[in-house]
Design a protein around this motif. Structure first.
Motif, PDB file in Angstrom:
ATOM      1  N   LYS A  70       0.834  -1.185   0.000  1.00 24.63           N
ATOM      2  CA  LYS A  70       0.000   0.000   0.000  1.00 24.63           C
ATOM      3  C   LYS A  70       0.874   1.243   0.000  1.00 24.63           C
ATOM      4  O   LYS A  70       1.893   1.261   0.695  1.00 24.63           O
ATOM      5  CB  LYS A  70      -0.878   0.039   1.266  1.00 24.63           C
ATOM      6  CG  LYS A  70      -1.956  -0.980   1.347  1.00 24.63           C
ATOM      7  CD  LYS A  70      -2.736  -0.770   2.642  1.00 24.63           C
ATOM      8  CE  LYS A  70      -3.841  -1.807   2.781  1.00 24.63           C
ATOM      9  NZ  LYS A  70      -4.598  -1.636   4.037  1.00 24.63           N
ATOM     10  N   PRO A  71       0.526   2.283  -0.742  1.00 22.51           N
ATOM     11  CA  PRO A  71      -0.552   2.294  -1.737  1.00 22.51           C
ATOM     12  C   PRO A  71      -0.127   1.570  -3.009  1.00 22.51           C
ATOM     13  O   PRO A  71       1.047   1.270  -3.190  1.00 22.51           O
ATOM     14  CB  PRO A  71      -0.736   3.789  -1.986  1.00 22.51           C
ATOM     15  CG  PRO A  71       0.640   4.362  -1.800  1.00 22.51           C
ATOM     16  CD  PRO A  71       1.271   3.548  -0.701  1.00 22.51           C
ATOM     17  N   SER A  72      -1.064   1.303  -3.870  1.00 19.93           N
ATOM     18  CA  SER A  72      -0.713   0.670  -5.142  1.00 19.93           C
ATOM     19  C   SER A  72      -0.106   1.693  -6.103  1.00 19.93           C
ATOM     20  O   SER A  72       0.714   1.357  -6.953  1.00 19.93           O
ATOM     21  CB  SER A  72      -1.944   0.027  -5.775  1.00 19.93           C
ATOM     22  OG  SER A  72      -2.959   0.998  -5.972  1.00 19.93           O
ATOM     23  N   ARG A  73      -0.535   2.932  -5.962  1.00 20.13           N
ATOM     24  CA  ARG A  73       0.035   4.015  -6.751  1.00 20.13           C
ATOM     25  C   ARG A  73      -0.215   5.343  -6.040  1.00 20.13           C
ATOM     26  O   ARG A  73      -1.126   5.438  -5.216  1.00 20.13           O
ATOM     27  CB  ARG A  73      -0.535   4.042  -8.168  1.00 20.13           C
ATOM     28  CG  ARG A  73      -2.035   4.235  -8.252  1.00 20.13           C
ATOM     29  CD  ARG A  73      -2.485   4.314  -9.710  1.00 20.13           C
ATOM     30  NE  ARG A  73      -2.250   3.076 -10.416  1.00 20.13           N
ATOM     31  CZ  ARG A  73      -1.628   3.011 -11.593  1.00 20.13           C
ATOM     32  NH1 ARG A  73      -1.169   4.084 -12.177  1.00 20.13           N
ATOM     33  NH2 ARG A  73      -1.456   1.833 -12.194  1.00 20.13           N
ATOM     34  N   ASP A  74       0.604   6.318  -6.361  1.00 25.26           N
ATOM     35  CA  ASP A  74       0.403   7.648  -5.795  1.00 25.26           C
ATOM     36  C   ASP A  74       1.092   8.685  -6.667  1.00 25.26           C
ATOM     37  O   ASP A  74       2.079   8.368  -7.349  1.00 25.26           O
ATOM     38  CB  ASP A  74       0.965   7.711  -4.374  1.00 25.26           C
ATOM     39  CG  ASP A  74       0.248   8.744  -3.504  1.00 25.26           C
ATOM     40  OD1 ASP A  74       0.353   8.660  -2.269  1.00 25.26           O
ATOM     41  OD2 ASP A  74      -0.423   9.641  -4.079  1.00 25.26           O
ATOM     42  N   ILE A  75       0.542   9.867  -6.628  1.00 30.05           N
ATOM     43  CA  ILE A  75       1.148  11.023  -7.300  1.00 30.05           C
ATOM     44  C   ILE A  75       1.470  12.019  -6.205  1.00 30.05           C
ATOM     45  O   ILE A  75       0.587  12.422  -5.441  1.00 30.05           O
ATOM     46  CB  ILE A  75       0.188  11.621  -8.344  1.00 30.05           C
ATOM     47  CG1 ILE A  75      -0.167  10.582  -9.402  1.00 30.05           C
ATOM     48  CG2 ILE A  75       0.829  12.860  -8.990  1.00 30.05           C
ATOM     49  CD1 ILE A  75      -1.229  11.039 -10.385  1.00 30.05           C
TER      50      ILE A  75
END
Lengths: 112, 110
Positions: B7-12
């Motif tokens: 976690k997270p799987s993706r982030d910006i």
């Protein structure tokens, strides 16, 4: 020094063709492990095989087979009768006392 | 094989901020590893996360930039600190001698 070389950057084949992905490694140690992983477009790394340096027997798992030759420091991976779902980046890796060295990967494109 | 979640799987994220990535395993494992995969590149080992002791970092990676925690045998975190666009990568954890990998965290730094 330890190193893994995957000289084929990208390979394209037509479905049902056989394809061999090459992997050449360098190490001075006698005990090590070799791996192959598949990374589909979704990004996750899928474990395919782990082979120790003392086991030179070839391995077959369904359409996948691996040829380990210590004499040439190679651990090649063959996919028989390739399918579109085999399209991915394939990584070869060397584990030398828990130090992991990945090759640069070979992108396989299987066209219908 | 172990079941690994991240976690997270993706982030910006914005430049200068920090992000902590979690890795959870469904069984106790001695060895946990953190890798970085920059766009279009292979995987590079960042560090080995040791339970009960400091992580062991590879050449080119430092604790101030990538602090790691390993509070128990099923969990680890990697923090990417003071991020810059060059930190945009997939970050993966792996476990065990078989090196099973988690699904990865795709990080984009603007």
């Amino acid at each position: 020094a330890q190193k893994v070389t995957q000289a084929q950057t990208e390979i394209s084949v037509v479905e049902k063709e056989d394809v061999t992905l090459d992997c050449v490694y360098e190490t001075r140690d006698t005990t090590y492990y070799l791996f192959w992983y598949k990374q589909p477009p979704s990004g996750e790394l899928v474990f395919l095989i782990r082979r120790n340096s003392f086991d030179e027997q070839n391995e077959i798992s369904g359409r996948y087979s691996w040829n380990f030759q210590k004499s040439t420091s190679s651990f090649n991976f063959t996919i028989t009768a390739s399918q579109v779902v085999d399209s991915a980046v394939y990584f070869c890796a060397l584990d030398n006392f828990n130090k992991f060295y990945f090759g640069s990967g070979t992108k396989l494109n299987v066209k219908p | 094989s172990a079941v690994i979640s991240q976690k997270p799987s993706r982030d910006i994220c914005q430049r200068g901020t920090s992000l902590t990535i979690q890795c959870q395993v469904d069984s106790q494992v001695t060895m946990m590893f953190w890798y970085r995969q920059q766009p279009g590149q292979s995987l590079t080992l960042i560090a080995t996360a040791n339970q009960g002791s400091e992580a062991t970092y590879e050449s080119g990676f430092v604790i101030d930039k990538f602090p790691i925690s390993r509070p128990n045998l099923t969990f680890s975190t990697l923090t990417v600190s003071n991020m810059s666009p060059e930190d945009s990568s997939i970050y993966l954890c792996s476990v065990g001698t078989e090196q099973f990998f988690g699904p990865g965290t795709r990080l984009t730094v603007l």
